[in-house]
Scaffold this motif. Structure first.
Motif, mmCIF file in Angstrom:
data_model
loop_
_atom_site.group_PDB
_atom_site.id
_atom_site.type_symbol
_atom_site.label_atom_id
_atom_site.label_comp_id
_atom_site.label_asym_id
_atom_site.label_seq_id
_atom_site.Cartn_x
_atom_site.Cartn_y
_atom_site.Cartn_z
ATOM 1 N N UNK A 17 53.026 34.954 155.024
ATOM 2 C CA UNK A 17 52.215 35.962 154.341
ATOM 3 C C UNK A 17 52.799 36.246 152.965
ATOM 4 N N UNK A 18 51.914 36.619 152.008
ATOM 5 C CA UNK A 18 52.375 36.836 150.628
ATOM 6 C C UNK A 18 53.084 38.168 150.480
ATOM 7 N N UNK A 19 52.788 39.126 151.395
ATOM 8 C CA UNK A 19 53.269 40.494 151.242
ATOM 9 C C UNK A 19 54.778 40.634 151.240
ATOM 10 N N UNK A 20 55.457 39.698 151.863
ATOM 11 C CA UNK A 20 56.907 39.855 152.010
ATOM 12 C C UNK A 20 57.697 39.396 150.791
ATOM 13 N N UNK A 21 57.020 38.982 149.734
ATOM 14 C CA UNK A 21 57.738 38.484 148.554
ATOM 15 C C UNK A 21 57.935 39.539 147.471
ATOM 16 N N UNK A 22 57.534 40.770 147.759
ATOM 17 C CA UNK A 22 57.691 41.837 146.757
ATOM 18 C C UNK A 22 59.184 42.097 146.511
ATOM 19 N N UNK A 23 59.600 41.963 145.254
ATOM 20 C CA UNK A 23 60.997 42.206 144.909
ATOM 21 C C UNK A 23 61.924 41.041 145.239
ATOM 22 N N UNK A 24 61.338 39.921 145.617
ATOM 23 C CA UNK A 24 62.111 38.775 146.110
ATOM 24 C C UNK A 24 62.778 37.990 144.975
ATOM 25 N N UNK A 25 64.005 37.543 145.232
ATOM 26 C CA UNK A 25 64.662 36.553 144.367
ATOM 27 C C UNK A 25 64.671 35.237 145.107
ATOM 28 N N UNK A 26 64.091 34.215 144.492
ATOM 29 C CA UNK A 26 64.086 32.884 145.088
ATOM 30 C C UNK A 26 65.322 32.131 144.579
ATOM 31 N N UNK A 27 66.267 31.902 145.457
ATOM 32 C CA UNK A 27 67.539 31.286 145.067
ATOM 33 C C UNK A 27 67.508 29.768 145.075
ATOM 34 N N UNK A 28 66.382 29.178 145.430
ATOM 35 C CA UNK A 28 66.347 27.709 145.549
ATOM 36 C C UNK A 28 64.912 27.233 145.380
ATOM 37 N N UNK A 29 64.661 26.478 144.298
ATOM 38 C CA UNK A 29 63.304 25.955 144.089
ATOM 39 C C UNK A 29 63.352 24.686 143.237
ATOM 40 N N UNK A 30 62.289 23.902 143.365
ATOM 41 C CA UNK A 30 62.176 22.662 142.579
ATOM 42 C C UNK A 30 60.951 22.754 141.670
ATOM 43 N N UNK A 31 60.839 23.895 140.997
ATOM 44 C CA UNK A 31 59.672 24.179 140.151
ATOM 45 C C UNK A 31 59.835 23.608 138.738
ATOM 46 N N UNK A 32 61.057 23.424 138.266
ATOM 47 C CA UNK A 32 61.227 22.818 136.936
ATOM 48 C C UNK A 32 60.559 21.443 136.970
ATOM 49 N N UNK A 33 59.540 21.224 136.093
ATOM 50 C CA UNK A 33 58.732 20.006 136.268
ATOM 51 C C UNK A 33 59.425 18.718 135.830
ATOM 52 N N UNK A 34 59.068 17.661 136.555
ATOM 53 C CA UNK A 34 59.380 16.293 136.136
ATOM 54 C C UNK A 34 60.873 15.980 136.056
ATOM 55 N N UNK A 35 61.636 16.508 136.989
ATOM 56 C CA UNK A 35 63.068 16.193 136.991
ATOM 57 C C UNK A 35 63.563 15.663 138.338
ATOM 58 N N UNK A 36 62.749 15.861 139.384
ATOM 59 C CA UNK A 36 63.174 15.379 140.712
ATOM 60 C C UNK A 36 61.942 15.167 141.589
ATOM 61 N N UNK A 37 62.077 15.342 142.888
ATOM 62 C CA UNK A 37 60.941 15.123 143.795
ATOM 63 C C UNK A 37 60.084 16.380 143.960
ATOM 64 N N UNK A 38 60.319 17.370 143.130
ATOM 65 C CA UNK A 38 59.541 18.609 143.198
ATOM 66 C C UNK A 38 58.292 18.532 142.321
ATOM 67 N N UNK A 39 58.005 19.595 141.599
ATOM 68 C CA UNK A 39 56.804 19.656 140.763
ATOM 69 C C UNK A 39 56.847 18.555 139.698
ATOM 70 N N UNK A 40 55.675 17.921 139.492
ATOM 71 C CA UNK A 40 55.685 16.804 138.540
ATOM 72 C C UNK A 40 54.987 17.148 137.232
ATOM 73 N N UNK A 41 54.162 18.219 137.206
ATOM 74 C CA UNK A 41 53.472 18.539 135.952
ATOM 75 C C UNK A 41 53.734 19.998 135.562
ATOM 76 N N UNK A 42 53.711 20.227 134.248
ATOM 77 C CA UNK A 42 53.907 21.578 133.720
ATOM 78 C C UNK A 42 52.841 22.520 134.268
ATOM 79 N N UNK A 43 51.594 22.039 134.320
ATOM 80 C CA UNK A 43 50.501 22.917 134.754
ATOM 81 C C UNK A 43 50.708 23.398 136.198
ATOM 82 N N UNK A 44 51.119 22.496 137.075
ATOM 83 C CA UNK A 44 51.386 22.899 138.462
ATOM 84 C C UNK A 44 52.550 23.878 138.550
#
Ligand code: FE2
Length: 232
Positions: A17-44
Motif C-alpha cells: 500500500x502507498x500509505x506507509x511511505x509517508x516520511x519514508x527514507x529509501x536507503x536502497x534504490x536503482x533509480x539513477x538511470x542507465x548505470x546498472x540493471x535498474x532504471x534505463x531511461x531518465x523519463x522512467x
C-alpha cells in the motif's frame, strides 16, 4: 524501520500500500538511470520520483551497483548524479505540483568481489551517509574471507551495511547473529515482505524483524512496475 513493523502481519503476495511511505527514507534504490540493471531511461526515473513525492517519501538514496558486471567509477556516478538531480529539480519546478522536492543522495551498492577489494584499497568508495558503506554478496555463497573483508571496511572507519540479508540463502540464524555481534548493520528489502523473493526470504525477514536486527529499510527499486506492485 519501526513504521513498517506492523506490515509483517500483512498478507503475503499482496503489496504494502502507498500509505506507509509517508516520511519514508529509501536507503536502497536503482533509480539513477542507465548505470546498472535498474532504471534505463531518465523519463522512467522521473516517473518514479513523482510517485515517491505523491506517496510522501522524503529522502531517496540512489545506490547503483558497483561490481565486476557494472564497474561504475565514483567519478562517473557523481557526474551522472549531478545531471540527474538537476533534471529532477527542473521537472519538479515545471510541474509546480505542490509537493516538496525529495532529498536525493548518492551512494552505491558494493558487491564484495575483486573489483571491490581494489576500490577498498584505493579508498574509491561512495559511503551511505556518514561512516556507512552498503555491501552485498552473491545470494548463494559467501565471498572468500567475507568476515575479514568486513573487518577491513571497519578498520578504515566505515560501518558495513549488509543489503537485504534475508535474501542470502547461505546465511542461517547463527550467521546473522555473528554478523550482528561484529557490528554489521542490516538493511531490509521491502519487497521481501510480500513474498517477491520467495518464501524463504519472507520467513527470514520475519525472523530478523522479530529479533530487532534491521537498522534501515529500502525498496531496492529497479523499475516503476516494481513500485506499482509494492504500493497496490
Ligand atoms: Fe540493490
Amino acid at each position: 524501520m519501526l513504521m513498517f513493523g506492523s506490515l509483517f502481519k500483512h498478507k503475503k503476495q499482496s503489496g504494502l500500500g502507498a500509505g506507509c511511505f509517508k516520511g519514508f527514507t529509501d536507503w536502497h534504490s536503482h533509480i539513477l538511470p542507465d548505470v546498472d540493471d535498474g532504471f534505463s531511461t531518465l523519463e522512467n526515473s522521473l516517473d518514479a520520483l513523482r510517485a515517491y513525492e505523491q506517496a510522501g517519501v522524503v529522502s531517496v538514496w540512489l545506490t547503483p551497483h558497483i561490481m565486476e558486471d557494472y564497474p561504475n567509477t565514483v567519478f562517473e556516478l557523481q557526474e551522472k548524479f549531478v545531471s540527474f538531480k538537476e533534471a529532477y529539480f527542473q521537472d519538479n519546478l515545471s510541474r509546480n505540483a505542490g509537493f516538496c522536492c525529495l532529498n536525493l543522495n548518492l551512494s552505491a551498492e558494493n558487491m564484495i568481489d575483486n573489483l571491490f577489494l581494489n576500490r577498498l584499497e584505493k579508498r574509491e568508495l561512495l559511503p551511505l551517509g556518514e561512516g556507512r558503506l552498503l555491501v552485498e554478496t552473491s545470494y548463494y555463497s559467501a565471498p572468500m574471507n567475507f568476515e575479514a573483508v568486513l573487518r577491513e571496511i571497519q578498520a578504515i572507519g566505515l560501518i558495513p551495511v549488509l543489503a537485504h540479508p534475508e535474501r542470502y540463502m547461505y546465511m542461517d540464524n547463527a550467521y546473522y547473529a555473528r554478523l550482528k555481534r561484529m557490528g554489521i548493520l542490516f538493511q531490509l528489502d521491502l519487497p521481501s515482505l510480500y513474498g517477491m523473493y520467495g518464501r524463504l526470504s519472507y520467513k527470514k525477514a520475519l525472523y530478523l524483524q522479530k529479533k530487532g536486527w534491521y537498522d534501515m529499510t529500502g525498496t531496492d527499486l529497479h523499475s516503476i512496475e516494481a513500485w506499482n506492485q509494492m504500493t497496490k
